[in-house]
Design an enzyme around this catalytic site. Structure first.
Site, short mmCIF file in Angstrom:
data_model
loop_
_atom_site.label_atom_id
_atom_site.label_comp_id
_atom_site.label_asym_id
_atom_site.label_seq_id
_atom_site.Cartn_x
_atom_site.Cartn_y
_atom_site.Cartn_z
N SER A 58 0.83 -1.21 0.00
CA SER A 58 0.00 0.00 0.00
C SER A 58 0.86 1.25 0.00
O SER A 58 1.91 1.31 0.63
CB SER A 58 -0.92 0.02 1.23
OG SER A 58 -1.67 1.22 1.26
N HIS A 88 -7.43 -3.27 4.89
CA HIS A 88 -6.87 -1.92 4.72
C HIS A 88 -7.63 -1.16 3.65
O HIS A 88 -8.04 -0.01 3.84
CB HIS A 88 -5.39 -2.03 4.35
CG HIS A 88 -4.79 -0.76 3.81
ND1 HIS A 88 -5.01 -0.32 2.51
CD2 HIS A 88 -3.97 0.17 4.37
CE1 HIS A 88 -4.38 0.81 2.31
NE2 HIS A 88 -3.74 1.13 3.42
N ASN A 89 -7.84 -1.80 2.50
CA ASN A 89 -8.53 -1.12 1.40
C ASN A 89 -9.99 -0.83 1.75
O ASN A 89 -10.54 0.19 1.33
CB ASN A 89 -8.44 -1.96 0.13
CG ASN A 89 -7.07 -1.90 -0.51
OD1 ASN A 89 -6.09 -1.55 0.13
ND2 ASN A 89 -6.98 -2.24 -1.78
N GLU A 117 -9.96 2.12 3.81
CA GLU A 117 -9.66 3.23 2.89
C GLU A 117 -10.95 3.70 2.21
O GLU A 117 -11.20 4.91 2.11
CB GLU A 117 -8.64 2.75 1.86
CG GLU A 117 -8.28 3.74 0.79
CD GLU A 117 -7.36 3.11 -0.26
OE1 GLU A 117 -7.65 3.25 -1.47
OE2 GLU A 117 -6.36 2.48 0.13
N LYS A 173 -4.47 -6.69 3.71
CA LYS A 173 -4.47 -5.63 2.69
C LYS A 173 -5.90 -5.34 2.23
O LYS A 173 -6.27 -4.18 2.00
CB LYS A 173 -3.60 -6.04 1.51
CG LYS A 173 -3.59 -5.04 0.33
CD LYS A 173 -3.16 -3.64 0.78
CE LYS A 173 -2.72 -2.75 -0.37
NZ LYS A 173 -3.71 -2.56 -1.43
#
Length: 482
Positions: free
Chosen positions: A128, A186-187, A190, A183
């Site tokens: 990222s 995380h996205n 986001e 991940k």
């Protein structure tokens, strides 16, 4: 000269990662299906550096030291499987394939098992930070074959972003698809952060009638306090950019958002794991609704609603908006951590929740001021079941919740859509509620489907069925507890 690592996929992210690796003292071989891309890179940005261009997969493999480490920077899905299939016959036991793209975590788990069965090692590494992060220091979330970590660790931790002096934003996440799972979360966070920022921008623009310059000043002040984060910082900068005619560029950008799918993966996974990811789900659907631009243009002329008109204390309301944004961000991260907790239990992963917060403190898109507080929360209580129960986060959202209620009441009254902010409050109020109306829901399920229910005056785990109509029998359906 043999290289210490190879990389396939010389796109923008791939190029920048290679330059990052080379700048940290590593020699790199590169290959791409496009010969021209390799030639352009080696003779351009890579000229004079320890970067070796290769024009076949065989040439790439022959150029690497043992155990070979080959990083794939290609689109998720079929392209990854095809590349793996072409590499496997050419590799030797102990060689390592690394997928640095945004692959779906079940694919990474499948590939890890398959390659390990052939004596090879596999790493699914979430990366990222975008193109700038790839070049200057990303956040890296590696998982997969544990035996591969000692070989890739020196490279990954060298190129990762650093915080608190020289602490790398990269550490081993876990087995199988754990790295790509984190991940994905995380996205998802986001997605939530971006939508929340868009909603507060919309409130200032269309309810308070503020100019981009005025909103820029607000984001500038926010980035100097508890809301300090990468996304607040870039929003501040976006609001200051002028087009060639001197007018704000942002006002000329079409309100139709795109997405690549990681947010949808997070939402689907939350359903599979029966974990409420409501804020992130609303953020995904907000993008979908934005994509219906032509329909919205027609609907705007046919469907009525209140005229947005604010008559209160503007300065105080802007302060409330900031507190509301902070409260909603806390809920977003809480839900993301709940999803990781559910996955750890479901898949048997030993996730270091506090360590993940540290990995996200630098390089990545969701880096923000309070990630250190998440680390502290799990140090204080490694078995913490929900971030909102940690003393810091409990006090923080308690202080901010009234502002969130004030902002949402004004938004609803004036017809300004706030799906992510609204879902944050609904989750908070639902989670803190000792008694929800699910008793009625269970009665309804038992009425039409004989699905049974538990009673508050009987021990938990005992199930009952009522013949509600007098026409049914005593036979009950199976119990499902999700």
């Amino acid at each position: 000269m043999q290289s210490q690592i190879g990389l396939i996929g010389v796109g923008l992210m791939g190029e920048n990662l290679v330059l990052n690796m080379e700048s940290k003292g590593f020699s790199v071989s590169v290959f791409d299906i496009s010969r021209q891309k390799v030639e352009n890179f080696v003779s351009g940005r890579g000229n004079g550096k320890r970067i070796q261009g290769c024009f076949t997969v065989e040439e790439l493999i022959a150029s690497l030291v043992l155990p070979r480490k080959i990083m794939l920077m290609v689109p998720a899905g079929k392209a990854v499987d095809e590349l793996i299939a072409s590499l496997v016959p050419l590799l030797a036991q102990g060689d390592i394939i690394i997928d640095g793209g945004n692959s779906h975590f079940p694919d990474t788990s499948r590939r890890t098992k398959m390659l390990e069965s052939k004596g090879l090692l596999y790493v699914g590494a979430g990366v990222s930070g975008g193109e700038e992060g790839a070049l200057l220091g990303p956040s890296i979330m590696p998982g997969g074959s544990v035996a591969a970590w000692e070989s890739v660790k020196p490279i990954f931790q060298a190129i990762a972003a650093k915080v608190d002096g020289d602490v790398p934003c990269c550490d081993w996440i876990g087995e199988e698809g754990a790295g790509h799972f984190v991940k994905m979360v995380h996205n998802g966070i986001e997605y939530g952060d971006m939508q929340l920022i868009c909603e507060v921008y919309d409130l200032m623009k269309n309810l308070l009638r503020m100019t981009p310059g005025d909103i820029h000043d607000v984001f500038k002040s926010w980035n100097e306090g508890e809301l300090k984060s990468y996304l607040i910082e870039i929003t501040r900068d976006i609001l200051a950019v002028r087009d060639d005619d001197g007018l704000p560029l942002l006002d000329k950008i079409l309100d139709k958002a795109a997405q690549k799918g990681t947010g949808k993966w997070a939402v689907n996974t939350s359903l599979d794991l029966a974990t409420p990811l409501t804020l992130i789900t609303e953020s995904v659907f907000a993008r979908v609704l934005s994509s219906m631009k032509d329909e919205r243009v027609v609907a705007s002329r046919l469907l009525s609603g209140p005229k947005a008109e604010f008559s209160g204390d503007k300065k105080a309301f802007i302060e409330d908006i900031g507190h509301a944004l902070y409260a909603a961000k806390l809920v977003s991260y809480t839900q993301g951590y709940q999803l990781m907790r559910a996955a750890a239990k479901e898949f048997g992963w030993k996730l270091n929740f506090g360590g993940i917060a540290l990995i996200w403190r630098g390089g990545c898109i969701i880096r923000s001021a309070f990630l250190g507080k998440i680390k502290e929360a799990f140090v204080l209580n490694p078995d913490l079941v929900n971030l909102l129960l940690d003393p810091f986060f409990k006090d923080a959202i308690s202080r901010a919740q009234q502002s969130l209620r004030t902002v949402l009441a004004e938004a609803i009254k004036n017809g300004v859509p706030t799906p992510a902010l609204s879902s944050a409050l609904a989750y908070y109020d639902g989670y803190r509620c000792e008694n929800l109306p699910a008793n009625l829901l269970q009665a309804q399920r038992d009425f039409f489907g004989a699905h049974q229910y538990e009673r508050v005056d009987k021990p938990r785990g005992e199930y009952f069925h009522t013949n509600w109509t007098g026409r049914g029998g005593a036979t009950a359906s199976t119990v499902y507890s999700g």
